[in-house]
Design a protein around this motif. Structure first.
Motif, short mmCIF file in Angstrom:
data_model
loop_
_atom_site.label_atom_id
_atom_site.label_comp_id
_atom_site.label_asym_id
_atom_site.label_seq_id
_atom_site.Cartn_x
_atom_site.Cartn_y
_atom_site.Cartn_z
N MET A 1 0.78 -1.43 -0.11
CA MET A 1 0.10 0.19 0.09
C MET A 1 0.78 1.19 -0.15
SD MET A 1 -2.86 1.20 2.73
CE MET A 1 -3.74 -0.19 2.42
N PRO A 2 0.71 2.01 -0.90
CA PRO A 2 1.39 3.41 -0.92
C PRO A 2 1.42 4.26 0.21
CG PRO A 2 -0.34 3.62 -2.53
CD PRO A 2 -0.27 2.03 -2.03
N ILE A 3 2.25 4.94 0.65
CA ILE A 3 2.25 5.79 1.56
C ILE A 3 1.42 7.11 1.24
CG2 ILE A 3 3.44 7.58 3.11
CD1 ILE A 3 5.58 5.62 2.95
N ARG A 4 0.30 7.47 1.90
CA ARG A 4 -0.43 8.74 1.44
C ARG A 4 -0.05 9.88 2.38
NH1 ARG A 4 -6.18 5.44 0.70
NH2 ARG A 4 -5.66 4.12 -1.11
N TRP A 5 0.48 10.63 1.75
CA TRP A 5 1.10 11.93 2.75
C TRP A 5 0.67 13.25 2.07
CZ3 TRP A 5 6.71 14.32 2.03
CH2 TRP A 5 6.94 15.05 3.08
N ASP A 6 -0.01 13.71 2.90
CA ASP A 6 -0.46 15.47 2.53
C ASP A 6 0.59 16.21 3.08
OD1 ASP A 6 -1.52 17.54 2.07
OD2 ASP A 6 -3.60 17.21 2.96
N VAL A 7 1.54 16.50 2.26
CA VAL A 7 2.55 17.57 2.70
C VAL A 7 1.99 18.71 3.14
CG1 VAL A 7 2.74 18.73 0.55
CG2 VAL A 7 4.83 18.54 2.09
N ARG A 8 0.86 19.40 2.74
CA ARG A 8 0.38 20.45 3.28
C ARG A 8 0.06 20.43 4.77
NH1 ARG A 8 -4.55 21.23 -0.88
NH2 ARG A 8 -4.72 18.80 -0.34
N GLU A 9 -0.34 19.20 5.31
CA GLU A 9 -0.69 19.03 6.62
C GLU A 9 0.77 19.19 7.46
OE1 GLU A 9 -1.96 15.76 10.07
OE2 GLU A 9 -2.04 15.28 7.75
#
Length: 453
Positions: A1-9
């Motif tokens: 499963m790919p890492i889901r990263w919201d850099v804005r957070e």
């Protein structure tokens, strides 16, 4: 499963830290400097009173001057710590700027002439007052104003006792019984650490305490719990909690009696001063006057000497409790926490021989536990024990503070504390918003029960 990263957070979280650091830095510098000035003045006042013991006879006149200043210039500043807490709960008119100089010099005058009081309340009020000044130029929202005021409390507390971690947690924990608001955790920690660093940078030191307890032969970084010792600490902790309850209730009761029966506001401190000096005269000692950290003779009754048992009597805790309650309820200014340290340390020293516990260990435990019970801040006081005495007896600190918190009941020196979760699930306090309301409710229940009988 790919890492889901919201850099804005994470950018937003980083900006949160930077933004609050930029806002808190000037506030903490001013609070730390103010507390340093206050502690210097307090030390000078204490030394002057010891060098000139006749100054205590001016206590009634000093009381008149203090209450006159608050009556004529104080506005809402007389609300003290409770006003600071109320403005954090619900920002409104704000904390008046005059609170800071008024409480600073009124506390110093109280100590100069021998009033039995502490220093924490002064530091907290100074911190809240200074923080309030910055809320307008920073153009803060209501929620951010709450956080900034809480940071002011943390910086003042951390600086005055040299316990920055306890100061941060105290500011969060003291607002409500059974609940902490974590949105202010990082800002409060930054404020408390900076406030303490600035205070120390001015050359202000703090009293060093030490628990050795060689009888226990403990050399581990954190001691393993002994069931026998833990049972003894639990028994003492119930008494520590009851002592905290007694201090809070006597102080509130005397304050109500003064206001009800002494209608002339300037006469209340005169009566209080005469009673305090009269009791001291009858006891044959002035060790219960002032802060109580040390004594004029060096071998008198004090917090420092409680760790060795020197000079402590079985009733030392009671006399300090009573004289402080009279002093503060009659109109003098100062904090309650250092007297609570005195009450806890001397009560612990008195119980040590009875329970067969090393005197320095039980004095140190009582030092933090009575404070925990009287303020409903068991986590902060546990951490204070670590910062003051080291982590070696951490488990015993926690046992004592948590039990004292429980057995102090729904009482506190701060009646503006909200009740988020009633202690022990006591059903009658569900729906009661503050400890003031709880105290009023107890009086109603008691009258109703007496009438039914």
């Amino acid at each position: 499963m790919p890492i889901r990263w919201d850099v804005r957070e994470h950018l937003s979280l980083g900006w949160f830290v930077v933004r609050w650091l930029l806002m808190i830095a000037p506030v903490a510098v001013l609070i730390g400097s103010s507390v340093a000035f206050f502690l210097w003045l307090l030390a000078e006042a204490t030394q002057t009173r010891w060098a000139h013991p006749e100054l205590v006879f001016g206590l009634p006149l000093a009381g008149i001057f203090i209450v006159w200043c608050y009556h004529s210039m104080g506005s809402t500043a007389g609300g003290g710590n409770n006003l600071v807490m109320e403005q954090i709960h619900q920002p409104g008119a704000g904390i008046p700027k005059r609170m800071m100089p008024l409480v600073l010099f009124a506390t110093v005058i109280t100590h100069l002439f021998g009033g039995s009081a502490g220093r924490e309340g002064t530091a907290v009020q100074m911190g809240g007052s200074i923080a309030q000044v910055f809320s307008r130029p920073f153009r803060l929202s209501e929620e951010d104003t709450r956080i900034l005021l809480t940071c002011g409390v943390a910086a003042g507390f951390g600086a005055v006792f040299g316990t920055p971690l306890a100061g941060a947690i105290f500011a969060l924990e003291v607002l409500a019984v059974g609940k902490m608001r974590y949105e202010a955790l990082i800002p409060c920690l930054m404020a408390s650490v900076l406030g303490d660093l600035v205070c120390t940078a001015w050359g202000i030191g703090h009293t060093q305490y030490q628990i050795v307890a060689p009888e226990l032969h403990i050399d581990a970084a954190v001691a393993h719990v002994s069931l026998v010792l833990a049972a003894k600490v639990m028994l003492a902790s119930i008494l520590f909690g009851l002592a905290g309850f007694l201090f809070a209730e006597i102080t509130h009761a005397l304050s109500g009696l003064f206001k009800k029966y002494v209608t002339r506001y300037w006469l209340r401190p005169v009566i209080g001063a005469v009673v305090v000096l009269g009791i001291s005269f009858l006891l044959g000692t002035r060790d219960y006057l002032g802060l109580g950290v040390g004594s004029a003779s060096g071998d008198g009754i004090s917090i420092v000497n409680a760790f060795s048992g020197v000079g402590v009597t079985p009733w030392s805790w009671w006399w300090k409790l009573l004289l402080t309650a009279i002093t503060l309820s009659s109109g003098f200014k100062g904090g309650e926490v250092t007297p609570l340290f005195f009450v806890g340390a001397t009560l612990g020293a008195a119980l040590a021989g009875v329970l067969g516990v090393p005197v320095d260990l039980l004095a140190g435990i009582g030092f933090i536990a009575v404070f925990a019970g009287a303020t409903n801040t068991p986590l902060a006081c546990t951490l204070m024990g670590v910062e003051l005495f080291g982590a070696q007896y951490l488990e015993y600190f926690a046992i004592a503070c948590f039990l004292s918190y429980l057995f102090s009941g729904h009482s506190s020196i701060y009646l503006s504390q909200q009740i988020a979760a009633p202690k022990g699930g006591v059903f009658r306090y569900r729906g009661v918003d503050t400890l003031k309301s709880a105290r009023d409710a107890r009086r109603f229940w008691w009258h109703r029960q007496s009438h039914d009988e």
